[in-house]
Design a protein around this motif. Structure first.
Motif, PDB file in Angstrom:
ATOM      1  N   THR A   1      58.835  24.457  71.623  1.00 56.41           N
ATOM      2  CA  THR A   1      57.394  24.407  71.411  1.00 56.41           C
ATOM      3  C   THR A   1      56.694  23.876  72.653  1.00 56.41           C
ATOM      4  OG1 THR A   1      57.738  23.972  69.052  1.00 56.41           O
ATOM      5  CG2 THR A   1      55.544  23.527  69.943  1.00 56.41           C
ATOM      6  N   THR A   2      55.617  24.539  73.037  1.00 56.67           N
ATOM      7  CA  THR A   2      54.764  24.079  74.121  1.00 56.67           C
ATOM      8  C   THR A   2      53.378  23.830  73.561  1.00 56.67           C
ATOM      9  OG1 THR A   2      55.987  25.387  75.759  1.00 56.67           O
ATOM     10  CG2 THR A   2      53.779  24.649  76.374  1.00 56.67           C
ATOM     11  N   LEU A   3      52.834  22.652  73.824  1.00 57.05           N
ATOM     12  CA  LEU A   3      51.482  22.331  73.376  1.00 57.05           C
ATOM     13  C   LEU A   3      50.480  22.829  74.409  1.00 57.05           C
ATOM     14  CD1 LEU A   3      51.892  18.718  71.959  1.00 57.05           C
ATOM     15  CD2 LEU A   3      52.285  20.913  70.843  1.00 57.05           C
ATOM     16  N   VAL A   4      49.408  23.430  73.920  1.00 53.51           N
ATOM     17  CA  VAL A   4      48.391  24.038  74.774  1.00 53.51           C
ATOM     18  C   VAL A   4      47.029  23.491  74.364  1.00 53.51           C
ATOM     19  CG1 VAL A   4      47.357  26.213  75.561  1.00 53.51           C
ATOM     20  CG2 VAL A   4      49.794  26.142  74.896  1.00 53.51           C
ATOM     21  N   VAL A   5      46.206  23.122  75.328  1.00 54.74           N
ATOM     22  CA  VAL A   5      44.866  22.634  75.023  1.00 54.74           C
ATOM     23  C   VAL A   5      43.953  23.817  74.711  1.00 54.74           C
ATOM     24  CG1 VAL A   5      42.856  21.362  75.888  1.00 54.74           C
ATOM     25  CG2 VAL A   5      45.169  20.620  76.499  1.00 54.74           C
ATOM     26  N   GLY A   6      43.223  23.714  73.612  1.00 58.47           N
ATOM     27  CA  GLY A   6      42.322  24.786  73.215  1.00 58.47           C
ATOM     28  C   GLY A   6      41.122  24.909  74.138  1.00 58.47           C
ATOM     29  N   GLY A   7      40.463  26.067  74.084  1.00 59.50           N
ATOM     30  CA  GLY A   7      39.290  26.325  74.897  1.00 59.50           C
ATOM     31  C   GLY A   7      38.008  26.245  74.090  1.00 59.50           C
ATOM     32  N   SER A   8      36.910  26.669  74.696  1.00 54.46           N
ATOM     33  CA  SER A   8      35.599  26.558  74.058  1.00 54.46           C
ATOM     34  C   SER A   8      35.390  27.595  72.959  1.00 54.46           C
ATOM     35  CB  SER A   8      34.498  26.699  75.110  1.00 54.46           C
ATOM     36  OG  SER A   8      34.626  27.932  75.815  1.00 54.46           O
ATOM     37  N   THR A   9      36.147  28.691  72.995  1.00 57.35           N
ATOM     38  CA  THR A   9      36.076  29.728  71.958  1.00 57.35           C
ATOM     39  C   THR A   9      37.496  30.128  71.582  1.00 57.35           C
ATOM     40  OG1 THR A   9      36.146  31.603  73.486  1.00 57.35           O
ATOM     41  CG2 THR A   9      33.966  30.646  73.019  1.00 57.35           C
ATOM     42  N   ARG A  10      37.623  30.923  70.529  1.00 56.56           N
ATOM     43  CA  ARG A  10      38.945  31.423  70.166  1.00 56.56           C
ATOM     44  C   ARG A  10      39.553  32.231  71.312  1.00 56.56           C
ATOM     45  NH1 ARG A  10      41.814  32.883  65.428  1.00 56.56           N
ATOM     46  NH2 ARG A  10      43.319  34.542  65.821  1.00 56.56           N
ATOM     47  N   PHE A  11      38.725  33.072  71.938  1.00 57.35           N
ATOM     48  CA  PHE A  11      39.210  33.872  73.063  1.00 57.35           C
ATOM     49  C   PHE A  11      39.835  32.975  74.124  1.00 57.35           C
ATOM     50  CE2 PHE A  11      38.510  35.396  77.382  1.00 57.35           C
ATOM     51  CZ  PHE A  11      39.051  36.667  77.357  1.00 57.35           C
ATOM     52  N   HIS A  12      39.141  31.921  74.507  1.00 54.38           N
ATOM     53  CA  HIS A  12      39.630  31.055  75.573  1.00 54.38           C
ATOM     54  C   HIS A  12      40.855  30.254  75.128  1.00 54.38           C
ATOM     55  CE1 HIS A  12      35.420  31.832  76.903  1.00 54.38           C
ATOM     56  NE2 HIS A  12      36.046  32.013  78.049  1.00 54.38           N
ATOM     57  N   SER A  13      40.925  29.894  73.851  1.00 52.68           N
ATOM     58  CA  SER A  13      42.106  29.189  73.349  1.00 52.68           C
ATOM     59  C   SER A  13      43.337  30.091  73.422  1.00 52.68           C
ATOM     60  CB  SER A  13      41.873  28.740  71.900  1.00 52.68           C
ATOM     61  OG  SER A  13      40.918  27.705  71.839  1.00 52.68           O
ATOM     62  N   VAL A  14      43.184  31.332  72.950  1.00 56.87           N
ATOM     63  CA  VAL A  14      44.307  32.267  73.002  1.00 56.87           C
ATOM     64  C   VAL A  14      44.641  32.589  74.457  1.00 56.87           C
ATOM     65  CG1 VAL A  14      45.086  34.582  72.376  1.00 56.87           C
ATOM     66  CG2 VAL A  14      43.784  33.218  70.730  1.00 56.87           C
TER      67      VAL A  14
END
Length: 224
Positions: free
Chosen positions: A74-87
């Motif tokens: 598992t790798t943790l990823v910081v989310g973005g300002s929108t769903r698009f940017h998070s993905v």
């Protein structure tokens, strides 16, 4: 082929009226995310997880994956300002050819069976977008008027939206557009077609308190 699940869990608990993000709310004494992640592991034990979280909840995410014994995959990823940017933050970490699942972390009732079907169709067609037929009456508003449409032609889109990485990575290299509502719209904007697959009516998204009651009922039925 390598299997990667980008699990988007970057939302807040606003509509739940909760002080913590809904993905960490408890269902039968376990966080919603626990059920989501477990379903992917049951489908494919060798899957890699990219867990997208709000910055302030990375430590809570790390604690969860440690408890599940999957820190090594598992790798943790910081989310973005929108769903698009998070993905997009997750997609940018993919370096090898893979089948990539993008799944809402709060669709915690996803079944391994649906995950496997999405994988198999993606190998064959390049993508698999789960969808169920609308069961409500539907009307389209046009200026000051409105009219009924055939609900059998209306599909409700779910996740995991699944793609070959060779399709998904280029799609997420394009600039953000406000009408990107999910991964399918991003891929279509890049010029690729997407392919639907039968979803599951139990694959609900937990967004409001009533949804937790439904999820509890479904879970109780499954463990009888």
């Amino acid at each position: 082929m390598q299997k990667i699940a980008i699990i988007t869990a970057g939302g807040s608990g606003a509509r739940m009226g909760s002080p913590i993000p809904k993905q960490f709310l408890l269902l039968n004494e376990k966080p919603l995310l626990w059920y989501t992640i477990r379903a992917f592991l049951e489908a494919y034990h060798d899957i890699s997880i990219l867990l997208v979280l709000p910055k302030d909840y990375l430590s809570a995410g790390q604690e969860l994956v440690n408890e599940m014994g999957i820190a090594n995959q598992t790798t943790l990823v910081v989310g973005g300002s929108t769903r698009f940017h998070s993905v997009q933050n997750g997609v940018q970490l993919i370096k090898n050819n893979a089948v990539v699942f993008v799944h809402d972390g709060v669709r915690c009732l996803i079944t391994p069976h649906l995950i496997i079907r999405c994988f198999e169709q993606t190998i064959e067609k390049g993508s698999a977008i789960p969808a169920v037929t609308c069961t409500d009456s539907v009307r389209i508003i046009n200026n000051q008027s409105h009219s009924a449409i055939n609900r059998d032609q209306v599909k409700i889109i779910q996740t995991p939206q699944t793609f070959l990485s060779s399709i998904l990575i280029p799609a997420f290299n394009q600039p953000y557009q406000s009408d990107f509502t999910d991964e399918a719209t991003v891929v279509e904007a890049s010029g690729e077609s997407v392919h639907l697959i039968d979803g599951e009516y139990s694959n609900i998204k937990i967004t409001r308190p009533a949804d937790l009651l439904v999820a509890n009922a479904i879970l109780a039925e499954r463990i009888k």
